[in-house]
Design a protein around this motif. Structure first.
Motif, short mmCIF file in Angstrom:
data_model
loop_
_atom_site.label_atom_id
_atom_site.label_comp_id
_atom_site.label_asym_id
_atom_site.label_seq_id
_atom_site.Cartn_x
_atom_site.Cartn_y
_atom_site.Cartn_z
N GLY A 49 0.83 -1.21 0.00
CA GLY A 49 0.00 0.00 0.00
C GLY A 49 0.86 1.25 0.00
N ASP A 50 1.90 1.26 0.82
CA ASP A 50 2.83 2.40 0.86
C ASP A 50 3.57 2.55 -0.47
OD1 ASP A 50 2.09 2.94 3.47
OD2 ASP A 50 3.87 2.00 4.35
N LEU A 51 3.90 1.44 -1.10
CA LEU A 51 4.56 1.46 -2.41
C LEU A 51 3.63 2.10 -3.44
CD1 LEU A 51 7.29 0.25 -3.51
CD2 LEU A 51 5.95 -1.71 -4.25
N GLU A 52 2.35 1.70 -3.41
CA GLU A 52 1.37 2.26 -4.35
C GLU A 52 1.17 3.76 -4.14
OE1 GLU A 52 -2.04 -0.65 -5.69
OE2 GLU A 52 -1.90 -0.61 -3.49
N ASP A 55 5.16 6.18 -1.16
CA ASP A 55 5.90 6.41 0.07
C ASP A 55 7.14 5.53 0.19
OD1 ASP A 55 4.03 8.33 0.87
OD2 ASP A 55 2.78 6.81 1.85
N LEU A 56 7.25 4.51 -0.64
CA LEU A 56 8.40 3.60 -0.64
C LEU A 56 8.92 3.44 -2.06
CD1 LEU A 56 7.14 0.72 1.72
CD2 LEU A 56 8.75 2.53 2.29
N ASP A 57 10.20 3.13 -2.18
CA ASP A 57 10.82 2.87 -3.48
C ASP A 57 11.03 1.39 -3.75
OD1 ASP A 57 11.19 5.63 -4.20
OD2 ASP A 57 12.82 5.70 -2.75
N LEU A 58 10.99 0.58 -2.69
CA LEU A 58 11.32 -0.83 -2.83
C LEU A 58 10.75 -1.59 -1.64
CD1 LEU A 58 13.14 -2.97 -4.37
CD2 LEU A 58 14.98 -2.26 -2.84
N VAL A 59 10.28 -2.82 -1.88
CA VAL A 59 9.81 -3.70 -0.80
C VAL A 59 10.53 -5.03 -0.93
CG1 VAL A 59 7.85 -4.97 0.16
CG2 VAL A 59 7.55 -2.59 -0.56
N ILE A 60 11.05 -5.51 0.20
CA ILE A 60 11.73 -6.80 0.25
C ILE A 60 11.12 -7.66 1.35
CG2 ILE A 60 13.91 -5.92 -0.68
CD1 ILE A 60 14.98 -5.87 2.23
N LYS A 72 -0.22 -5.08 -8.20
CA LYS A 72 -0.19 -3.78 -7.56
C LYS A 72 1.20 -3.15 -7.57
CE LYS A 72 -4.01 -4.74 -4.47
NZ LYS A 72 -4.87 -3.58 -4.35
N ALA A 73 2.21 -3.92 -7.94
CA ALA A 73 3.59 -3.44 -7.91
C ALA A 73 4.38 -4.06 -9.05
CB ALA A 73 4.24 -3.81 -6.58
N GLY A 74 5.45 -3.39 -9.44
CA GLY A 74 6.38 -3.97 -10.39
C GLY A 74 7.29 -4.95 -9.67
N THR A 75 7.79 -5.92 -10.39
CA THR A 75 8.72 -6.88 -9.79
C THR A 75 10.02 -6.88 -10.56
OG1 THR A 75 7.92 -8.75 -11.14
CG2 THR A 75 6.86 -8.42 -9.01
N THR A 76 11.10 -7.14 -9.82
CA THR A 76 12.38 -7.33 -10.48
C THR A 76 12.32 -8.65 -11.23
OG1 THR A 76 13.33 -8.50 -8.59
CG2 THR A 76 13.65 -6.10 -8.67
N ARG A 77 13.28 -8.85 -12.09
CA ARG A 77 13.46 -10.17 -12.68
C ARG A 77 13.93 -11.08 -11.56
NH1 ARG A 77 17.19 -9.41 -17.75
NH2 ARG A 77 17.07 -11.66 -17.65
N PRO A 78 13.59 -12.37 -11.60
CA PRO A 78 14.11 -13.27 -10.56
C PRO A 78 15.64 -13.16 -10.50
CG PRO A 78 12.43 -14.38 -11.82
CD PRO A 78 12.73 -13.08 -12.54
N TYR A 79 16.16 -12.94 -9.30
CA TYR A 79 17.60 -12.71 -9.17
C TYR A 79 18.33 -13.83 -8.45
CZ TYR A 79 16.80 -11.31 -4.38
OH TYR A 79 16.44 -11.31 -3.05
N THR A 80 17.59 -14.74 -7.82
CA THR A 80 18.19 -15.90 -7.17
C THR A 80 17.10 -16.93 -6.93
OG1 THR A 80 19.73 -16.61 -5.44
CG2 THR A 80 17.93 -15.14 -4.76
N THR A 81 17.49 -18.11 -6.56
CA THR A 81 16.52 -19.15 -6.24
C THR A 81 16.69 -19.59 -4.79
OG1 THR A 81 17.99 -20.90 -7.02
CG2 THR A 81 16.39 -20.02 -8.60
N HIS A 92 13.28 -15.71 -6.47
CA HIS A 92 13.06 -14.54 -5.62
C HIS A 92 13.08 -13.24 -6.41
CE1 HIS A 92 12.90 -16.37 -1.64
NE2 HIS A 92 13.61 -17.33 -2.22
N VAL A 93 12.19 -12.32 -5.99
CA VAL A 93 12.05 -11.01 -6.61
C VAL A 93 11.92 -9.94 -5.52
CG1 VAL A 93 10.92 -11.92 -8.69
CG2 VAL A 93 9.52 -11.13 -6.77
N MET A 94 12.03 -8.70 -5.91
CA MET A 94 11.75 -7.55 -5.06
C MET A 94 10.66 -6.73 -5.74
SD MET A 94 15.57 -6.34 -3.97
CE MET A 94 16.72 -7.50 -3.23
N LEU A 95 9.95 -5.92 -4.96
CA LEU A 95 8.85 -5.11 -5.50
C LEU A 95 9.25 -3.64 -5.60
CD1 LEU A 95 5.85 -6.53 -3.42
CD2 LEU A 95 6.68 -7.28 -5.67
N VAL A 96 8.82 -3.00 -6.69
CA VAL A 96 9.04 -1.57 -6.91
C VAL A 96 7.71 -0.95 -7.33
CG1 VAL A 96 11.46 -1.91 -7.60
CG2 VAL A 96 9.67 -1.87 -9.35
N PRO A 97 7.59 0.38 -7.25
CA PRO A 97 6.36 1.01 -7.71
C PRO A 97 6.14 0.77 -9.20
CG PRO A 97 7.68 2.57 -6.44
CD PRO A 97 8.54 1.37 -6.70
#
Length: 118
Positions: A49-52, A55-60, A72-81, A92-97
């Motif tokens: 919600g804060d990302l939307e 208020d945040l640049d990244l969620v992990i 509701k958020a953009g995702t990184t490409r999978p960067y590890t398993t 695994h991914v991270m979330l961005v606006p």
């Protein structure tokens, strides 16, 4: 940056900055950008919600490519398993606006590095 508790991926401690695999990656990425990290902790739902709201640049939080938050958020490409509770391999991914394409490209390039996923 938003962080939610998830074992060794993210360890959230009262009165201290998060530690673990992903907070260290975030600190390194921020350092490369010359940025300082300010942490916000909470549930995935609250952080997304804060990302939307901008208020945040990244969620992990040890999030996987199967995250329900990808609408509701953009995702990184999978960067590890890793492995889930049943032993199955997960990516695994991270979330961005949503709409932060340049930031996402820079983060993906950092996470994937010249030698592939971290």
């Amino acid at each position: 940056m938003g962080a939610t508790e998830n074992g060794t991926w993210v360890d959230v401690r009262e009165g201290a900055d998060p530690v673990g695999t992903e907070p260290e990656l975030v600190r390194s990425f921020a350092s490369n950008l010359g940025a300082e990290v300010e942490w916000s902790t909470g549930s995935e739902e609250a952080l997304v919600g804060d990302l939307e709201e901008g208020d945040l640049d990244l969620v992990i939080g040890g999030l996987t490519a199967e995250t329900p938050w990808s609408e509701k958020a953009g995702t990184t490409r999978p960067y590890t398993t890793g492995s889930d509770e049943g032993g199955a391999t997960v990516e695994h991914v991270m979330l961005v606006p949503r709409g932060e394409n340049r930031f996402l490209l820079e983060l993906d390039a950092f996470l994937l590095g010249a030698d592939g996923p971290r």
